[in-house]
Write an enzyme that holds these catalytic residues in place. Sequence first.
Site, short mmCIF file in Angstrom:
data_model
loop_
_atom_site.label_atom_id
_atom_site.label_comp_id
_atom_site.label_asym_id
_atom_site.label_seq_id
_atom_site.Cartn_x
_atom_site.Cartn_y
_atom_site.Cartn_z
CG ASP A 158 -4.43 -0.75 10.18
OD1 ASP A 158 -3.26 -1.22 10.47
OD2 ASP A 158 -4.34 0.11 9.11
CB CYS A 198 -0.93 -0.02 1.36
SG CYS A 198 -2.28 1.29 1.02
O1 LIG Z 1 -1.09 4.69 4.30
C1 LIG Z 1 -1.33 5.63 4.95
O2 LIG Z 1 -0.79 6.84 4.84
C2 LIG Z 1 -2.67 5.38 5.22
C3 LIG Z 1 -3.40 6.63 5.71
C4 LIG Z 1 -4.50 6.45 5.97
C5 LIG Z 1 -5.16 5.29 6.30
C6 LIG Z 1 -4.49 4.03 6.05
C7 LIG Z 1 -3.27 4.19 5.39
N1 LIG Z 1 -2.54 2.95 5.33
C8 LIG Z 1 -2.94 1.82 5.56
O3 LIG Z 1 -2.32 1.30 6.74
C9 LIG Z 1 -2.29 0.17 7.16
C10 LIG Z 1 -1.10 -0.05 7.69
O4 LIG Z 1 0.31 0.30 7.35
P1 LIG Z 1 1.48 0.12 7.89
O5 LIG Z 1 1.99 -1.36 7.34
O6 LIG Z 1 1.58 -0.09 9.56
O7 LIG Z 1 2.42 1.02 7.61
C11 LIG Z 1 -2.03 -0.53 5.85
O8 LIG Z 1 -3.51 -1.08 5.53
C12 LIG Z 1 -2.24 0.79 4.86
O9 LIG Z 1 -3.24 0.54 3.63
#
Ligand SMILES: O=C(O)c1ccccc1N[C@@H]1O[C@H](COP(=O)(O)O)[C@@H](O)[C@H]1O
Length: 198
Positions: free
Chosen positions: A120, A6
């Site tokens: 998440d 992502c």
């Molecule tokens: O990535 C972002 O900036 C974000 C912003 C708003 C909502 C979700 C976002 N990302 C999502 O967060 C999770 C976990 O991320 P991480 O691996 O802990 O950095 C993932 O599902 C992203 O899609």
Amino acid sequence: MRVKICGITNLQDALEAVNAGANALGFVFYKKSPRYIEPLKAKEIAEKLPPFVQTVGLFVNENEEFINQICFDAKMQLAQIIDDFDVLNYEKISFKYIKVIRAKEKKDLLNLNKEYYLVDAFVDSFGGEGKRIALDWFESIDCSKFILAGGLTTKNLKEINGFGFYGVDVSSGVESEVKGIKDRQKMIDFVKEANEIK
Ligand SMILES: O=C(O)c1ccccc1N[C@@H]1O[C@H](COP(=O)(O)O)[C@@H](O)[C@H]1O
């Protein structure tokens, strides 16, 4: 194990993620995120992707019309939806979607519908903060329709072995020191490791 990477913001990272073996690429349509991408730019990337790679648009508390329009404009195939206030009428969403559970406690993982969910860790900024969920919350729960997100890296991925998650989603764990820019080797290592997990 399916892998979504992502927070894609440029074509080079997108192609490197695909070459690393990612099944899906996520594009953040939440303007406050450091990984925000303009829909037109996401479309340009989506059009250059090879077949069999899913494009996923991430939405934070938007309405149905906005989600449909951006998925159409940016050529997204799946909408990843955070709907904190539980106000969306999903029948009005014209694209395939996956709901996000921002888990604060184990209770949030219980009594769910029999659909796929992206789970998440709860963070005020909505995601991408590298915060993990306590794995013991998943004990004695069927995880076969869960895509696990939140703080996953090659250092901790092995810990999820045996839970039977459908997939994993990673953003900050495969980034360079600059938010929104991916690290090729981290993506290669992450996907390789994820593919060894059951
Ligand atoms: O990535 C972002 O900036 C974000 C912003 C708003 C909502 C979700 C976002 N990302 C999502 O967060 C999770 C976990 O991320 P991480 O691996 O802990 O950095 C993932 O599902 C992203 O899609």
